[in-house]
Design a protein around this motif. Structure first.
Motif, PDB file in Angstrom:
ATOM      1  N   ARG A 233     -17.655   2.251  -6.890  1.00  0.00           N
ATOM      2  CA  ARG A 233     -16.730   1.363  -6.181  1.00  0.00           C
ATOM      3  C   ARG A 233     -15.808   0.681  -7.204  1.00  0.00           C
ATOM      4  NH1 ARG A 233     -21.568   0.596  -3.271  1.00  0.00           N
ATOM      5  NH2 ARG A 233     -21.381   1.150  -1.052  1.00  0.00           N
ATOM      6  N   ILE A 234     -14.516   0.679  -6.911  1.00  0.00           N
ATOM      7  CA  ILE A 234     -13.531   0.170  -7.852  1.00  0.00           C
ATOM      8  C   ILE A 234     -12.623  -0.847  -7.167  1.00  0.00           C
ATOM      9  CG2 ILE A 234     -11.722   0.801  -9.505  1.00  0.00           C
ATOM     10  CD1 ILE A 234     -12.766   3.638  -9.479  1.00  0.00           C
ATOM     11  N   ILE A 235     -12.369  -1.954  -7.855  1.00  0.00           N
ATOM     12  CA  ILE A 235     -11.389  -2.952  -7.422  1.00  0.00           C
ATOM     13  C   ILE A 235     -10.158  -2.771  -8.300  1.00  0.00           C
ATOM     14  CG2 ILE A 235     -10.875  -5.400  -7.135  1.00  0.00           C
ATOM     15  CD1 ILE A 235     -13.053  -4.334  -5.241  1.00  0.00           C
ATOM     16  N   ILE A 236      -9.010  -2.523  -7.662  1.00  0.00           N
ATOM     17  CA  ILE A 236      -7.774  -2.249  -8.381  1.00  0.00           C
ATOM     18  C   ILE A 236      -6.692  -3.219  -7.924  1.00  0.00           C
ATOM     19  CG2 ILE A 236      -5.973  -0.531  -8.853  1.00  0.00           C
ATOM     20  CD1 ILE A 236      -7.999   1.643  -8.263  1.00  0.00           C
ATOM     21  N   GLY A 237      -5.969  -3.776  -8.878  1.00  0.00           N
ATOM     22  CA  GLY A 237      -4.832  -4.639  -8.576  1.00  0.00           C
ATOM     23  C   GLY A 237      -3.567  -4.061  -9.158  1.00  0.00           C
ATOM     24  N   GLY A 238      -2.446  -4.252  -8.477  1.00  0.00           N
ATOM     25  CA  GLY A 238      -1.188  -3.749  -9.001  1.00  0.00           C
ATOM     26  C   GLY A 238       0.001  -4.343  -8.289  1.00  0.00           C
ATOM     27  N   GLU A 239       1.152  -4.295  -8.961  1.00  0.00           N
ATOM     28  CA  GLU A 239       2.387  -4.808  -8.376  1.00  0.00           C
ATOM     29  C   GLU A 239       2.904  -3.840  -7.318  1.00  0.00           C
ATOM     30  OE1 GLU A 239       6.871  -6.316  -9.706  1.00  0.00           O
ATOM     31  OE2 GLU A 239       5.602  -5.223 -11.132  1.00  0.00           O
ATOM     32  N   VAL A 240       3.437  -4.393  -6.226  1.00  0.00           N
ATOM     33  CA  VAL A 240       4.067  -3.605  -5.170  1.00  0.00           C
ATOM     34  C   VAL A 240       5.549  -3.958  -5.150  1.00  0.00           C
ATOM     35  CG1 VAL A 240       4.133  -3.102  -2.703  1.00  0.00           C
ATOM     36  CG2 VAL A 240       1.932  -3.560  -3.824  1.00  0.00           C
ATOM     37  N   ASP A 241       6.406  -2.932  -5.209  1.00  0.00           N
ATOM     38  CA  ASP A 241       7.842  -3.191  -5.293  1.00  0.00           C
ATOM     39  C   ASP A 241       8.408  -3.759  -4.005  1.00  0.00           C
ATOM     40  OD1 ASP A 241       8.010  -2.288  -7.922  1.00  0.00           O
ATOM     41  OD2 ASP A 241       8.308  -0.209  -7.307  1.00  0.00           O
ATOM     42  N   CYS A 242       8.031  -3.189  -2.859  1.00  0.00           N
ATOM     43  CA  CYS A 242       8.575  -3.673  -1.590  1.00  0.00           C
ATOM     44  C   CYS A 242       7.845  -3.004  -0.436  1.00  0.00           C
ATOM     45  CB  CYS A 242      10.079  -3.386  -1.485  1.00  0.00           C
ATOM     46  SG  CYS A 242      10.534  -1.634  -1.610  1.00  0.00           S
ATOM     47  N   VAL A 243       8.174  -3.435   0.776  1.00  0.00           N
ATOM     48  CA  VAL A 243       7.641  -2.811   1.989  1.00  0.00           C
ATOM     49  C   VAL A 243       8.812  -2.353   2.845  1.00  0.00           C
ATOM     50  CG1 VAL A 243       5.553  -4.231   1.950  1.00  0.00           C
ATOM     51  CG2 VAL A 243       7.526  -4.975   3.298  1.00  0.00           C
ATOM     52  N   ARG A 244       8.586  -1.308   3.621  1.00  0.00           N
ATOM     53  CA  ARG A 244       9.621  -0.806   4.534  1.00  0.00           C
ATOM     54  C   ARG A 244       9.376  -1.412   5.917  1.00  0.00           C
ATOM     55  NH1 ARG A 244      13.261   3.454   4.782  1.00  0.00           N
ATOM     56  NH2 ARG A 244      12.553   4.420   2.824  1.00  0.00           N
ATOM     57  N   GLY A 245      10.377  -2.115   6.446  1.00  0.00           N
ATOM     58  CA  GLY A 245      10.226  -2.806   7.712  1.00  0.00           C
ATOM     59  C   GLY A 245       9.493  -4.123   7.509  1.00  0.00           C
ATOM     60  N   GLY A 246       8.712  -4.548   8.490  1.00  0.00           N
ATOM     61  CA  GLY A 246       7.956  -5.779   8.366  1.00  0.00           C
ATOM     62  C   GLY A 246       6.630  -5.550   7.672  1.00  0.00           C
ATOM     63  N   TYR A 247       6.112  -6.592   7.058  1.00  0.00           N
ATOM     64  CA  TYR A 247       4.823  -6.494   6.377  1.00  0.00           C
ATOM     65  C   TYR A 247       3.705  -6.535   7.409  1.00  0.00           C
ATOM     66  CZ  TYR A 247       0.838  -7.812   3.444  1.00  0.00           C
ATOM     67  OH  TYR A 247      -0.382  -7.861   2.840  1.00  0.00           O
ATOM     68  N   THR A 248       2.829  -5.526   7.370  1.00  0.00           N
ATOM     69  CA  THR A 248       1.786  -5.378   8.381  1.00  0.00           C
ATOM     70  C   THR A 248       0.424  -5.896   7.939  1.00  0.00           C
ATOM     71  OG1 THR A 248       1.291  -3.136   7.586  1.00  0.00           O
ATOM     72  CG2 THR A 248       2.956  -3.348   9.326  1.00  0.00           C
ATOM     73  N   GLY A 249       0.327  -6.371   6.691  1.00  0.00           N
ATOM     74  CA  GLY A 249      -0.951  -6.868   6.209  1.00  0.00           C
ATOM     75  C   GLY A 249      -1.819  -5.799   5.575  1.00  0.00           C
ATOM     76  N   ASN A 250      -1.298  -4.555   5.523  1.00  0.00           N
ATOM     77  CA  ASN A 250      -2.022  -3.487   4.831  1.00  0.00           C
ATOM     78  C   ASN A 250      -1.023  -2.679   4.013  1.00  0.00           C
ATOM     79  OD1 ASN A 250      -0.825  -1.512   6.619  1.00  0.00           O
ATOM     80  ND2 ASN A 250      -2.313  -2.155   8.166  1.00  0.00           N
ATOM     81  N   THR A 251      -1.482  -1.560   3.462  1.00  0.00           N
ATOM     82  CA  THR A 251      -0.648  -0.797   2.525  1.00  0.00           C
ATOM     83  C   THR A 251       0.212   0.273   3.203  1.00  0.00           C
ATOM     84  OG1 THR A 251      -2.289   0.943   2.069  1.00  0.00           O
ATOM     85  CG2 THR A 251      -2.481  -1.113   0.809  1.00  0.00           C
ATOM     86  N   ASP A 252       0.170   0.352   4.526  1.00  0.00           N
ATOM     87  CA  ASP A 252       0.769   1.492   5.231  1.00  0.00           C
ATOM     88  C   ASP A 252       2.265   1.655   5.021  1.00  0.00           C
ATOM     89  OD1 ASP A 252      -1.717   2.083   6.158  1.00  0.00           O
ATOM     90  OD2 ASP A 252      -1.397   1.341   8.195  1.00  0.00           O
ATOM     91  N   ASN A 253       2.996   0.560   4.766  1.00  0.00           N
ATOM     92  CA  ASN A 253       4.444   0.703   4.588  1.00  0.00           C
ATOM     93  C   ASN A 253       4.914   0.208   3.223  1.00  0.00           C
ATOM     94  OD1 ASN A 253       3.968  -1.973   5.124  1.00  0.00           O
ATOM     95  ND2 ASN A 253       5.661  -2.228   6.566  1.00  0.00           N
TER      96      ASN A 253
END
Length: 407
Positions: A233-253
């Motif tokens: 099991r791995i915990i990974i953190g990283g920068e996200v550049d942006c989201v497409r559309g509205g932010y849904t609370g998960n990584t889907d967009n």
């Protein structure tokens, strides 16, 4: 303590673990790239746990104030724009303090549960580990601590390497800026803003069509995910550049933004396909489904853009001469973690290990002595490279995280 191996102790070309110790080192050879792996370990789809932002003053805040929204950049955008106004965060040691702050905060929601975590690391480090079998040029080093069965990874940057990164040649500095400039053209602080790029609308008084604001690399929006490679099991953190559309609370967009020189022939195409290896794993590890690439002229002017779906990228290179194979990377990552776990477990909880990655050869591991551990601590309140507040927290003490804005 030096990272030395005698010349006659070359790593096994078979890719199997070389268990013999030489001058205190353990070693593991990279796998063969010419043979497909017989078994690829399962990789669990990343699941987001928590997000946080870094402010312009580099204060960590558990909010989405630094979140950006995708917009289409204007055709022919000048990526040189705003260069003189760039607020560039100095290169620093690869500390994991922010990730540990987020993990510490998330654990308060678990009602006392203490899940078994094998590795905690930034996304960039895991990417470098997985793609190491294909690295041909750059050696690098990793610091590792193992506390209560969890391994913590921190990239080791020597003072000389930090100076080199901060004293970048003007030409390379400008080229590095192009990526940040592209992010400004491609993002907005609010959803659905500046979608009129194609019509030539200008953004404020900046003088550049579609400009999203001057670049400040202190500001970041980060996601922390849990995943699993094989049995780890791995915990990974990283920068996200942006989201497409509205932010849904998960990584889907989520959207990753990249720039590359325009492809003018077969050699350029082969070079770009090689770059796709890191593009792929950077997004794959964090659950980012889309990579938006801006192709540019050497002068820094945007020519075309292209969307790549992360899961489809391996198919683009499959079967081509010299093509990379993600299964080799995943199998290597699983083997490396197993090897490292067997090497560093046991002993003192405050031990710090140094792993050296040598291109086309493999990795070697040494236990650091007190002098080198003090160098890792850098005169800061740390036990090894772990911040003192986190060390006290995992040892049942009262934690105080000085990095987080608690208001």
């Amino acid at each position: 303590m030096g990272l030395k191996r005698s010349a006659e102790d070359d790593l096994s070309p078979t890719g199997k673990v070389a268990r013999a110790k030489v001058e205190g080192d353990d070693a593991l050879a990279f796998p063969s790239l010419s043979h497909p792996v017989s078994h690829s370990p399962a990789f669990q789809r990343p699941s987001q746990l928590i997000t946080f932002s870094y402010s312009p003053s580099r204060v960590l805040q558990f909010d989405d104030s630094a979140l950006r929204y995708f917009v289409n950049p204007p055709h022919g955008a000048d990526l040189n724009h705003g260069y003189k106004n760039w607020t560039r965060r100095p290169e620093e040691r690869g500390r994991i303090d922010g990730l540990l702050s987020a993990w510490s905060r998330f654990k308060t929601t678990l009602n006392g549960q203490n899940p078994e975590i094998g590795v905690i690391s930034w996304r960039g480090v895991i990417t470098k580990i997985l793609t190491a079998p294909y690295e041909e040029r750059d050696a690098w080093e990793l610091n590792v601590m193992c506390v209560d069965g969890t391994m913590y990874f921190e990239e080791h940057l020597s003072d000389a390497r930090l100076k080199e990164k901060n004293d970048m040649e003007p030409r390379h500095r400008l080229q590095s800026y192009y990526g940040y400039s592209f992010e400004s053209y491609c993002t907005s602080s609010t959803p659905n803003e500046r979608n009129q790029h194609a019509s030539g609308s200008s953004s404020g008084s900046s003088g550049a069509v579609g400009w999203g604001g001057d670049v400040d690399t202190n500001v970041q929006w980060c996601s922390v995910v849990k995943t699993k490679l094989g049995d780890t099991r791995i915990i990974i953190g990283g920068e996200v550049d942006c989201v497409r559309g509205g932010y849904t609370g998960n990584t889907d967009n989520f959207v990753e933004l990249k720039t590359s020189l325009s492809i003018r022939g077969a050699q350029d195409e082969a070079r770009f396909e090689k770059k796709l290896l890191k593009f792929y794993f950077q997004s794959f590890l964090l659950g980012v489904p889309e990579i938006f690439v801006g192709f540019r002229k050497p002068s820094g002017h945007l020519t075309t853009t292209q969307v790549f779906q992360t899961v489809q990228i391996p198919r683009l290179v499959r079967g081509k001469p010299g093509a990379w194979d993600p299964n080799i990377c995943l199998a290597w990552g699983d083997q490396f973690i197993t090897f490292l776990t067997n090497t560093v477990r046991g002993g003192s909880r405050d031990n710090v290990w140094r792993i050296k990655f040598t291109p086309k050869i493999g990795v070697s591991v040494v236990l650091l002595d007190d002098v080198n551990v003090r160098d890792v601590e850098g005169g800061e309140r740390r036990v090894g490279f772990l911040p003192r507040w986190y060390w006290e927290e995992i040892n049942g003490g009262v934690a105080y995280d000085s990095e987080v804005n608690k208001e």
